[in-house]
Design an enzyme around this catalytic site. Sequence first.
Site, PDB file in Angstrom:
ATOM      1  N   VAL A   1      -8.984  -0.543  -5.510  1.00 52.33           N
ATOM      2  CA  VAL A   1      -9.287  -0.724  -4.089  1.00 52.33           C
ATOM      3  C   VAL A   1     -10.181   0.448  -3.714  1.00 52.33           C
ATOM      4  O   VAL A   1      -9.720   1.590  -3.594  1.00 52.33           O
ATOM      5  CB  VAL A   1      -8.016  -0.756  -3.228  1.00 52.33           C
ATOM      6  CG1 VAL A   1      -8.385  -0.879  -1.750  1.00 52.33           C
ATOM      7  CG2 VAL A   1      -7.134  -1.925  -3.646  1.00 52.33           C
TER       8      VAL A   1
ATOM      9  N   LYS B   1      -1.072  -1.081  -4.193  1.00 52.53           N
ATOM     10  CA  LYS B   1      -2.202  -0.176  -4.086  1.00 52.53           C
ATOM     11  C   LYS B   1      -1.658   1.225  -4.299  1.00 52.53           C
ATOM     12  O   LYS B   1      -0.990   1.791  -3.430  1.00 52.53           O
ATOM     13  CB  LYS B   1      -2.894  -0.296  -2.727  1.00 52.53           C
ATOM     14  CG  LYS B   1      -4.103   0.634  -2.584  1.00 52.53           C
ATOM     15  CD  LYS B   1      -4.768   0.501  -1.220  1.00 52.53           C
ATOM     16  CE  LYS B   1      -5.913   1.499  -1.065  1.00 52.53           C
ATOM     17  NZ  LYS B   1      -6.533   1.456   0.284  1.00 52.53           N
TER      18      LYS B   1
ATOM     19  N   TYR C   1       0.859  -1.181   0.000  1.00 53.04           N
ATOM     20  CA  TYR C   1       0.000   0.000   0.000  1.00 53.04           C
ATOM     21  C   TYR C   1       0.894   1.229   0.000  1.00 53.04           C
ATOM     22  O   TYR C   1       1.558   1.523   0.995  1.00 53.04           O
ATOM     23  CB  TYR C   1      -0.902  -0.050   1.226  1.00 53.04           C
ATOM     24  CG  TYR C   1      -1.959   1.029   1.335  1.00 53.04           C
ATOM     25  CD1 TYR C   1      -2.094   2.043   0.402  1.00 53.04           C
ATOM     26  CD2 TYR C   1      -2.848   1.029   2.403  1.00 53.04           C
ATOM     27  CE1 TYR C   1      -3.068   3.018   0.512  1.00 53.04           C
ATOM     28  CE2 TYR C   1      -3.842   1.993   2.540  1.00 53.04           C
ATOM     29  CZ  TYR C   1      -3.934   2.988   1.585  1.00 53.04           C
ATOM     30  OH  TYR C   1      -4.902   3.954   1.708  1.00 53.04           O
TER      31      TYR C   1
END
EC number: 3.5.4.22
Length: 296
Positions: A204, A162, A134
């Site tokens: 996401v 992400k 992330y």
Amino acid sequence: MNWQGVFPAVTTKFHQDGSLDMDMFFKNLDAQLDSGVHGIILGGTLGESSVLSLDEKIQLTTEAISYINGRVPVILNIAEGATKDAIFWAEKGRELGVSGLMLLPPMRYAADHREVVTYFKAVANSTDLPIMIYNNPVDYKTLVTISMFDELAACENIQAIKESTRDISNVTRMRNRFGDRYKILCGVDTLAMEELVMGADGWVAGLVCAFPKETVAIFNFVKAGKYEEALQIYRWFLPLLELDIHPKLVQYIKLAEQMAGIGTEWVRAPRLTLVGEERVKVENIIKRGLEHRPKL
């Protein structure tokens, strides 16, 4: 693990007294699954993981996996300050049966290049679960650079990113450097269509928690090359998607879930439910969205 498609970062549902509301949690999961999402992410910012006890995290993960029953992958988010705690959750996630992990850099400490890479490698080497890094320097103050991803490529189970840098060109930059080595998923709702058009593999998503059908429709239209159809939904969606980039995104999105009939607004302290002018403003945005919701 197929890191492609729409992955809701689902909220954790509470009763007004703060206890877990698993019935409403399952109702929202039904809405996500019925809309065709491609995976479920537990324990992120929207999931209020920082105010859940260890036992509650385990309960939420266990019951989600049981309820979903293999229909889509379940991804567990790891956001820890200590390497040993991150490794604990990687091991616990494997034990509970998650399909993959979403992993943030170390929390509450501004780690340098060497420390970030060492942290990620330590977690990756402790498990055989596939991992999505992330990358959100705006909210979490650590940029995972291309040179860091160069070193992390040695870990085969670090498979996806992400992408939340807010820099759309980073999708192209990563593709130019790594080709298809990493799957790229947009992590910022207000940039989702743009990054999908530029070649991102997935999304996401946050407002998917309240509007799952519209989110999945945008993804499917873009990947089918039907950009005009996607754009019509995206333009309607944007005022709602902007609720995802506010510090109170949890309260805003939970209120949207409640008004859409698939959630409740209850949060845990220190967060508080919305009141006054702020509440009226957000309610009006959601109300307008619901009134003009496109027919799919």
